[in-house]
Design a protein around this motif. Structure first.
Motif, PDB file in Angstrom:
ATOM      1  N   ILE A 140       0.825  -1.261  -0.026  1.00 40.44           N
ATOM      2  CA  ILE A 140       0.004   0.056  -0.182  1.00 40.44           C
ATOM      3  C   ILE A 140       0.871   1.526   0.073  1.00 40.44           C
ATOM      4  N   VAL A 141       1.877   1.208   0.835  1.00 42.84           N
ATOM      5  CA  VAL A 141       2.862   2.377   0.653  1.00 42.84           C
ATOM      6  C   VAL A 141       3.293   2.883  -0.515  1.00 42.84           C
ATOM      7  N   ALA A 142       3.999   1.732  -1.174  1.00 41.52           N
ATOM      8  CA  ALA A 142       4.466   1.688  -2.740  1.00 41.52           C
ATOM      9  C   ALA A 142       3.263   2.277  -3.525  1.00 41.52           C
ATOM     10  N   MET A 143       2.210   1.603  -3.510  1.00 48.46           N
ATOM     11  CA  MET A 143       1.247   2.314  -4.368  1.00 48.46           C
ATOM     12  C   MET A 143       0.699   3.679  -4.334  1.00 48.46           C
ATOM     13  N   LEU A 144       0.740   4.147  -3.017  1.00 51.05           N
ATOM     14  CA  LEU A 144       0.857   5.506  -2.831  1.00 51.05           C
ATOM     15  C   LEU A 144       1.848   6.185  -3.318  1.00 51.05           C
ATOM     16  N   ALA A 145       3.016   5.945  -3.167  1.00 50.66           N
ATOM     17  CA  ALA A 145       4.268   6.475  -3.691  1.00 50.66           C
ATOM     18  C   ALA A 145       4.028   6.455  -5.390  1.00 50.66           C
ATOM     19  N   LEU A 146       3.588   5.339  -5.873  1.00 46.76           N
ATOM     20  CA  LEU A 146       3.217   5.296  -7.265  1.00 46.76           C
ATOM     21  C   LEU A 146       2.318   6.301  -7.785  1.00 46.76           C
ATOM     22  N   GLY A 147       1.388   6.297  -6.859  1.00 48.75           N
ATOM     23  CA  GLY A 147       0.208   7.424  -7.563  1.00 48.75           C
ATOM     24  C   GLY A 147       0.796   8.864  -7.615  1.00 48.75           C
ATOM     25  N   LEU A 148       1.583   9.240  -6.460  1.00 47.77           N
ATOM     26  CA  LEU A 148       2.216  10.582  -6.454  1.00 47.77           C
ATOM     27  C   LEU A 148       3.158  10.604  -7.828  1.00 47.77           C
ATOM     28  N   HIS A 149       4.000   9.417  -8.051  1.00 54.04           N
ATOM     29  CA  HIS A 149       4.880   9.605  -9.249  1.00 54.04           C
ATOM     30  C   HIS A 149       4.200   9.598 -10.328  1.00 54.04           C
ATOM     31  N   VAL A 150       3.182   8.980 -10.635  1.00 55.26           N
ATOM     32  CA  VAL A 150       2.502   8.946 -11.867  1.00 55.26           C
ATOM     33  C   VAL A 150       1.904  10.468 -12.175  1.00 55.26           C
ATOM     34  N   ARG A 151       1.284  10.956 -11.161  1.00 53.53           N
ATOM     35  CA  ARG A 151       0.680  12.515 -11.234  1.00 53.53           C
ATOM     36  C   ARG A 151       1.459  13.312 -11.871  1.00 53.53           C
ATOM     37  N   HIS A 152       2.982  13.474 -11.059  1.00 54.07           N
ATOM     38  CA  HIS A 152       3.791  14.483 -11.708  1.00 54.07           C
ATOM     39  C   HIS A 152       4.432  13.972 -12.900  1.00 54.07           C
ATOM     40  N   GLY A 153       4.865  12.530 -12.930  1.00 51.63           N
ATOM     41  CA  GLY A 153       5.441  12.087 -14.008  1.00 51.63           C
ATOM     42  C   GLY A 153       4.994  12.172 -15.243  1.00 51.63           C
ATOM     43  N   PHE A 154       3.439  11.942 -15.593  1.00 50.18           N
ATOM     44  CA  PHE A 154       2.847  12.091 -16.658  1.00 50.18           C
ATOM     45  C   PHE A 154       2.794  13.581 -16.978  1.00 50.18           C
ATOM     46  N   TRP A 155       2.655  14.570 -16.022  1.00 53.01           N
ATOM     47  CA  TRP A 155       2.539  15.985 -16.426  1.00 53.01           C
ATOM     48  C   TRP A 155       4.255  16.129 -16.978  1.00 53.01           C
ATOM     49  N   SER A 156       5.123  15.841 -16.396  1.00 51.20           N
ATOM     50  CA  SER A 156       6.550  16.353 -16.890  1.00 51.20           C
ATOM     51  C   SER A 156       6.546  15.624 -18.268  1.00 51.20           C
ATOM     52  N   SER A 198       0.457  22.641 -23.490  1.00 53.99           N
ATOM     53  CA  SER A 198       0.056  24.189 -24.263  1.00 53.99           C
ATOM     54  C   SER A 198      -0.466  24.855 -23.340  1.00 53.99           C
ATOM     55  N   ARG A 199      -0.863  26.072 -23.483  1.00 52.73           N
ATOM     56  CA  ARG A 199      -1.861  26.620 -22.490  1.00 52.73           C
ATOM     57  C   ARG A 199      -3.158  26.202 -22.618  1.00 52.73           C
ATOM     58  N   THR A 200      -3.611  25.886 -24.021  1.00 55.38           N
ATOM     59  CA  THR A 200      -5.162  25.269 -24.054  1.00 55.38           C
ATOM     60  C   THR A 200      -5.249  23.810 -23.448  1.00 55.38           C
ATOM     61  N   ARG A 201      -3.877  23.030 -23.476  1.00 54.46           N
ATOM     62  CA  ARG A 201      -3.878  21.617 -23.258  1.00 54.46           C
ATOM     63  C   ARG A 201      -3.617  21.524 -21.786  1.00 54.46           C
ATOM     64  N   ASP A 202      -3.229  22.303 -20.994  1.00 53.99           N
ATOM     65  CA  ASP A 202      -2.511  22.385 -19.575  1.00 53.99           C
ATOM     66  C   ASP A 202      -3.604  21.545 -18.736  1.00 53.99           C
ATOM     67  N   ARG A 203      -4.963  22.086 -18.742  1.00 61.05           N
ATOM     68  CA  ARG A 203      -5.727  21.623 -17.926  1.00 61.05           C
ATOM     69  C   ARG A 203      -6.226  20.191 -18.130  1.00 61.05           C
ATOM     70  N   ALA A 204      -6.329  20.093 -19.341  1.00 60.68           N
ATOM     71  CA  ALA A 204      -6.912  18.578 -19.570  1.00 60.68           C
ATOM     72  C   ALA A 204      -5.640  17.830 -19.143  1.00 60.68           C
ATOM     73  N   LEU A 205      -4.497  17.941 -19.363  1.00 57.82           N
ATOM     74  CA  LEU A 205      -3.291  17.036 -19.184  1.00 57.82           C
ATOM     75  C   LEU A 205      -3.430  16.804 -17.800  1.00 57.82           C
ATOM     76  N   LYS A 206      -3.716  17.720 -16.873  1.00 55.80           N
ATOM     77  CA  LYS A 206      -3.458  17.878 -15.579  1.00 55.80           C
ATOM     78  C   LYS A 206      -4.614  17.122 -14.882  1.00 55.80           C
ATOM     79  N   THR A 207      -5.855  17.105 -15.401  1.00 56.35           N
ATOM     80  CA  THR A 207      -7.004  16.205 -15.312  1.00 56.35           C
ATOM     81  C   THR A 207      -6.588  14.597 -15.574  1.00 56.35           C
ATOM     82  N   VAL A 208      -6.022  14.423 -16.628  1.00 58.71           N
ATOM     83  CA  VAL A 208      -5.789  13.069 -17.201  1.00 58.71           C
ATOM     84  C   VAL A 208      -4.453  12.543 -16.370  1.00 58.71           C
ATOM     85  N   ALA A 209      -3.710  13.350 -15.545  1.00 60.45           N
ATOM     86  CA  ALA A 209      -2.783  12.831 -14.785  1.00 60.45           C
ATOM     87  C   ALA A 209      -3.326  12.481 -13.571  1.00 60.45           C
ATOM     88  N   ASN A 210      -4.238  13.303 -12.904  1.00 56.51           N
ATOM     89  CA  ASN A 210      -4.896  13.093 -11.665  1.00 56.51           C
ATOM     90  C   ASN A 210      -5.613  11.864 -11.829  1.00 56.51           C
TER      91      ASN A 210
END
Length: 235
Positions: free
Chosen positions: A175-191, A200-212
């Motif tokens: 469970i600890v590893a999967m919580l770390a995975l969630g944070l890693h994916v959230r930031h990693g996908f965005w990066s 881009s300015r128009t796609r940023d919100r959509a990309l952040k939503t997909v990452a979350n």
């Protein structure tokens, strides 16, 4: 009169790309997306455990027969494993070298404090270390059976999973590893999206939503397995 010969050679294109910061970030992004695709498929497969031992064990057996008869037994699975090992290694080495490069480039002191980073950003490095250690434990537990509790049964993955998550420490590690995975994916996908030019300015919100959404689904999907065992739904 002897002609002088040049012994120095230009570095290859691959070496030039690898040595650059942009190249390392691109390697990190591509390898991260490869691992992300695997995680989505792996999570879906894991959830088959809720359909019973026969269904889950059949799925595990099918993984070893993918591509038959063209591919020999387990050949496709080994190809997948080799690609994943390469992706993990490239991702980890790129992250380490970029981190060292970033540290060397920093001045000794700052006149002004840097903007406060998000929790995910500040824990990316430790999260990567946690995930690296977890991968080793996970393989030794459910693939080789080296550290498995309850007696590892070759060819019976359902029972092996139940055994692992019938221990409190197995649940905590996972469970600890999967919580770390969630944070890693959230930031990693965005990066990765920014590195590969998808942001881009128009796609940023959509990309952040997909990452979350990806981070939430993966975390919940993976944690659902030990929760199922702990609550007796899977037994």
């Amino acid at each position: 009169m002897a002609l002088a010969t040049r012994t120095d050679r230009r570095p290859s294109l691959a070496r030039t790309v690898w040595d650059s910061t942009v190249g390392k970030k691109t390697v990190m992004a591509v390898s991260g997306l490869i691992m992300l695709a695997y995680l989505v498929v792996h999570m879906i497969g894991n959830l088959k455990i809720y359909f019973g031992a026969a269904e889950f064990n059949h799925y595990a057996h099918w993984l070893r027969t993918i591509g038959e008869p063209f591919m020999h037994y387990e050949w496709t699975l080994w190809v997948i494993r080799i690609v994943l090992v390469a992706a993990v290694a490239l991702h980890a080495v790129s992250a380490y070298q970029l981190s060292r490069r970033d540290i060397r480039a920093r001045p000794s002191t700052y006149v002004h404090k840097r903007p406060r980073a998000t929790y995910a950003t500040r824990t990316m490095r430790w999260g990567g270390i946690i995930l690296g250690l977890f991968i080793v434990w996970h393989i030794l537990d459910l693939t080789t059976g080296t550290v498995h509790s309850g007696g590892f049964q070759e060819g019976h993955p359902y029972q092996n999973v139940v055994d692992t998550f019938s221990t409190w420490w197995g649940d905590v590690i996972y469970i600890v590893a999967m919580l770390a995975l969630g944070l890693h994916v959230r930031h990693g996908f965005w990066s990765a999206a920014q590195t590969l030019g998808a942001g881009s300015r128009t796609r940023d919100r959509a990309l952040k939503t997909v990452a979350n959404v990806l981070a939430l689904l993966l975390t919940a999907g993976f944690i659902a397995v030990p929760v199922g065992v702990m609550t007796g739904v899977v037994s």
